[in-house]
Motif scaffolding. Structure first.
Motif, PDB file in Angstrom:
ATOM      1  N   ILE A  97       0.833  -1.207   0.000  1.00  0.00           N
ATOM      2  CA  ILE A  97       0.000   0.000   0.000  1.00  0.00           C
ATOM      3  C   ILE A  97       0.867   1.255   0.000  1.00  0.00           C
ATOM      4  O   ILE A  97       0.592   2.231  -0.707  1.00  0.00           O
ATOM      5  CB  ILE A  97      -0.950   0.009   1.218  1.00  0.00           C
ATOM      6  N   ALA A  98       1.928   1.240   0.821  1.00  0.00           N
ATOM      7  CA  ALA A  98       2.805   2.415   0.908  1.00  0.00           C
ATOM      8  C   ALA A  98       3.477   2.698  -0.430  1.00  0.00           C
ATOM      9  O   ALA A  98       3.570   3.859  -0.865  1.00  0.00           O
ATOM     10  CB  ALA A  98       3.854   2.209   1.991  1.00  0.00           C
ATOM     11  N   LEU A  99       3.945   1.665  -1.116  1.00  0.00           N
ATOM     12  CA  LEU A  99       4.607   1.859  -2.407  1.00  0.00           C
ATOM     13  C   LEU A  99       3.623   2.330  -3.474  1.00  0.00           C
ATOM     14  O   LEU A  99       3.958   3.185  -4.304  1.00  0.00           O
ATOM     15  CB  LEU A  99       5.299   0.562  -2.837  1.00  0.00           C
ATOM     16  N   VAL A 100       2.405   1.796  -3.466  1.00  0.00           N
ATOM     17  CA  VAL A 100       1.378   2.266  -4.404  1.00  0.00           C
ATOM     18  C   VAL A 100       1.075   3.737  -4.152  1.00  0.00           C
ATOM     19  O   VAL A 100       0.953   4.545  -5.090  1.00  0.00           O
ATOM     20  CB  VAL A 100       0.091   1.424  -4.277  1.00  0.00           C
ATOM     21  N   ALA A 101       0.955   4.108  -2.872  1.00  0.00           N
ATOM     22  CA  ALA A 101       0.682   5.505  -2.521  1.00  0.00           C
ATOM     23  C   ALA A 101       1.788   6.426  -3.020  1.00  0.00           C
ATOM     24  O   ALA A 101       1.511   7.531  -3.528  1.00  0.00           O
ATOM     25  CB  ALA A 101       0.530   5.636  -1.008  1.00  0.00           C
ATOM     26  N   GLN A 102       3.034   5.972  -2.907  1.00  0.00           N
ATOM     27  CA  GLN A 102       4.152   6.795  -3.360  1.00  0.00           C
ATOM     28  C   GLN A 102       4.128   6.957  -4.879  1.00  0.00           C
ATOM     29  O   GLN A 102       4.498   8.016  -5.401  1.00  0.00           O
ATOM     30  CB  GLN A 102       5.486   6.151  -2.934  1.00  0.00           C
ATOM     31  N   ILE A 103       3.705   5.928  -5.587  1.00  0.00           N
ATOM     32  CA  ILE A 103       3.624   6.026  -7.054  1.00  0.00           C
ATOM     33  C   ILE A 103       2.552   7.031  -7.461  1.00  0.00           C
ATOM     34  O   ILE A 103       2.771   7.882  -8.335  1.00  0.00           O
ATOM     35  CB  ILE A 103       3.348   4.642  -7.670  1.00  0.00           C
ATOM     36  N   VAL A 104       1.381   6.961  -6.815  1.00  0.00           N
ATOM     37  CA  VAL A 104       0.317   7.921  -7.102  1.00  0.00           C
ATOM     38  C   VAL A 104       0.792   9.339  -6.772  1.00  0.00           C
ATOM     39  O   VAL A 104       0.571  10.290  -7.538  1.00  0.00           O
ATOM     40  CB  VAL A 104      -0.963   7.585  -6.309  1.00  0.00           C
ATOM     41  N   GLY A 105       1.466   9.478  -5.624  1.00  0.00           N
ATOM     42  CA  GLY A 105       2.000  10.782  -5.237  1.00  0.00           C
ATOM     43  C   GLY A 105       3.032  11.295  -6.225  1.00  0.00           C
ATOM     44  O   GLY A 105       3.065  12.489  -6.547  1.00  0.00           O
ATOM     45  N   GLY A 106       3.885  10.398  -6.721  1.00  0.00           N
ATOM     46  CA  GLY A 106       4.885  10.800  -7.703  1.00  0.00           C
ATOM     47  C   GLY A 106       4.257  11.325  -8.975  1.00  0.00           C
ATOM     48  O   GLY A 106       4.766  12.275  -9.591  1.00  0.00           O
ATOM     49  N   LEU A 107       3.134  10.740  -9.374  1.00  0.00           N
ATOM     50  CA  LEU A 107       2.429  11.223 -10.563  1.00  0.00           C
ATOM     51  C   LEU A 107       1.876  12.630 -10.349  1.00  0.00           C
ATOM     52  O   LEU A 107       1.969  13.484 -11.237  1.00  0.00           O
ATOM     53  CB  LEU A 107       1.297  10.259 -10.923  1.00  0.00           C
ATOM     54  N   THR A 108       1.307  12.873  -9.172  1.00  0.00           N
ATOM     55  CA  THR A 108       0.770  14.214  -8.907  1.00  0.00           C
ATOM     56  C   THR A 108       1.898  15.247  -8.859  1.00  0.00           C
ATOM     57  O   THR A 108       1.731  16.377  -9.336  1.00  0.00           O
ATOM     58  CB  THR A 108      -0.005  14.250  -7.578  1.00  0.00           C
ATOM     59  N   LEU A 109       3.045  14.852  -8.305  1.00  0.00           N
ATOM     60  CA  LEU A 109       4.173  15.780  -8.235  1.00  0.00           C
ATOM     61  C   LEU A 109       4.746  16.062  -9.617  1.00  0.00           C
ATOM     62  O   LEU A 109       5.132  17.201  -9.918  1.00  0.00           O
ATOM     63  CB  LEU A 109       5.255  15.215  -7.319  1.00  0.00           C
ATOM     64  N   ALA A 110       4.807  15.039 -10.460  1.00  0.00           N
ATOM     65  CA  ALA A 110       5.336  15.217 -11.820  1.00  0.00           C
ATOM     66  C   ALA A 110       4.548  16.278 -12.563  1.00  0.00           C
ATOM     67  O   ALA A 110       5.111  17.136 -13.264  1.00  0.00           O
ATOM     68  CB  ALA A 110       5.307  13.889 -12.564  1.00  0.00           C
ATOM     69  N   VAL A 111       3.227  16.246 -12.430  1.00  0.00           N
ATOM     70  CA  VAL A 111       2.381  17.245 -13.070  1.00  0.00           C
ATOM     71  C   VAL A 111       2.596  18.614 -12.432  1.00  0.00           C
ATOM     72  O   VAL A 111       2.769  19.631 -13.114  1.00  0.00           O
ATOM     73  CB  VAL A 111       0.898  16.840 -12.984  1.00  0.00           C
TER      74      VAL A 111
END
Length: 463
Positions: A278-292
């Motif tokens: 769950i933590a790694l999935v959350a970080q991936i979603v967060g990374g996408l929002t930061l990239a934008v």
């Protein structure tokens, strides 16, 4: 040859090379943070309590931040004197060596105390590499950027951070999915470190084709190259140096609390189920929002100014830190992922901060000044933030961690307000055109030539 060089000097090529190289360097840096939160404590500090082992693992993570300003000073000195390109290639190789070696390092059970000592040493080497990386990569894109588009161009160097975060979490998630928890804790965590070798080869091939920036070449022709850029920074640029460091503290603090500390924090939430997944999935979603966010808000800063974009994020953290941990404490996967996604997006000030920090310094000391300033902020921010958060939570609960973030936000916002607004300034306006402290020129006297006479001495003699 002329055609090849012209192609190599195109801004799009510089942007691509900086983006790929920076993404690779940040991948190397982030996989260590993820491993520190998940497995390094038991692997290298097995005789400690769980909290102490976590603190020790985060302490080795912090060592990399201590090394970063040293790397910024070393590579900044080289980059401001010799050129940006060579410094970038060397920093990439140094980071590669440290990262790959971590993947091969035996644990405490195999070699005893030499294991954590080796871990600290390799983390220090990593820190030297990343310390020299950012200033050079950001400079290459910023100094090639067209007028009034520096923010957008530098954003692609800044984009390397979320790209590296996505790559690091994606690789860890993939490796974790291919084996059980015991295999992952025993040896599987090493795979992301060893895979970095492939990425480094790609980055090296791309970066070695770069040419020097026109801005730096102009400074060389005009004799505006300092022999001791770090000394010049501390003599003439102390105020922007320390204000840049202060301005960067908050963004780095909250970034590593969200991306590193919360992974460890989530392990105490039994209702999350497979917390690592769950933590790694959350970080991936967060990374996408930061990239934008990095690209969009950097582009916006070119139009309305850096401060008008950065400050709302900083003031926002004084409020967001409270509901963020409330969501995390709900203990559901959806709430946790939402909290991390929004929290990571809230560090989007990282985008316009890139150009903003560069623009506070003259071309002849920009690599050193911006690099050292940013890395000093990294020590006080990301370097100690996970350790401080663990300790504060143990003493005063999560409220103490939230109060810590608010205090840092107040300090950093004040520093941002005291720096000059620079988005509308041209490359020439950014320079103060001061005479170098110790320039060396050749002076002809009659039929003889006296080499390396300081300009100040010639002026006095002529008077």
């Amino acid at each position: 040859m002329a055609m090849t060089q012209a192609a190599q000097s195109r801004p799009i090529h510089v942007v691509l090379a900086s983006l790929i190289g920076t993404a690779i360097e940040w991948y190397d840096f982030y996989i260590y943070g993820i491993a520190a939160a998940l497995v390094l404590g038991p692997q290298f500090f097995p005789d400690m309590s769980e909290t102490s082992a976590m603190l020790a693992a985060f302490a080795t993570f912090g060592v990399g931040f201590i090394a970063r300003p040293i790397g910024a000073a070393l590579f900044g000195h080289y980059g401001d004197r010799v050129g940006r390109k060579k410094a970038l290639v060397i920093s990439l190789m140094l980071m590669a060596a440290g990262t790959f070696a971590v993947g091969l390092l035996p644990n405490y059970a195999s070699i005893g105390v030499a294991a954590p000592v080796g871990l600290v040493l390799l983390r220090f080497i990593q820190g030297l590499g990343i310390g020299g990386e950012w200033g050079g990569a950001a400079l290459m894109t910023g100094e090639y950027a067209p007028p009034k588009r520096r923010g957008l161009y530098v954003s692609w160097t800044q984009f390397g951070s979320p790209a590296g975060l996505l790559l690091a979490n994606g690789v860890f998630l993939g490796v974790r999915g291919m084996m059980d928890a015991e295999q992952f804790a025993d040896w599987g965590w090493r795979i992301p470190f060893l895979l970095s070798l492939v990425l480094i080869i790609v980055g090296y091939v791309i970066r070695r084709t770069l040419r020097e920036t026109p801005v730096f070449e102009k400074a060389q022709k005009e004799g505006r190259v300092e022999q001791l850029p770090l000394a010049v920074v501390f003599r003439r640029y102390k105020r922007p140096l320390f204000l840049v460091a202060g301005a960067y503290i908050l963004n780095n603090t909250v970034f590593f609390i969200v991306t590193t500390y919360t992974i460890a924090y989530a392990r105490s939430l039994s209702t999350l189920g497979n917390t690592t997944h769950i933590a790694l999935v959350a970080q991936i979603v967060g990374g996408l929002t930061l990239a934008v966010g990095v690209v969009v808000f950097s582009w916006l800063s070119d139009s309305i100014g850096r401060k008008r974009v950065i400050l709302p994020f900083y003031f926002g953290w004084m409020l967001w830190i409270w509901p963020m941990f409330w969501l995390i404490d709900l203990g559901t996967p959806a709430a946790f992922i939402t909290a991390i996604a929004i929290g990571t997006f809230m560090t989007s000030a990282y985008g316009p901060l890139g150009a903003f920090m560069l623009e506070q310094f003259d071309t002849r000391v920009r690599y050193t000044g911006a690099g050292v300033g940013q890395q000093l902020g990294s020590i006080l921010g990301g370097g100690i933030a996970p350790m401080v958060a663990v300790q504060l939570n143990a003493i005063g609960g999560i409220t103490a961690v939230q109060g810590y973030v608010v205090a840092v936000a107040i300090i950093s916002a004040g520093c941002v307000m005291m720096l000059r607004e620079s988005a509308a300034l041209t490359a020439d306006q950014l320079d103060d055109h001061a005479v170098p402290l110790a320039p060396r020129v050749d002076v002809a006297v009659g039929s003889e030539e006296i080499a390396s006479v300081p300009l100040a001495l010639q002026t006095e003699t002529a008077g």
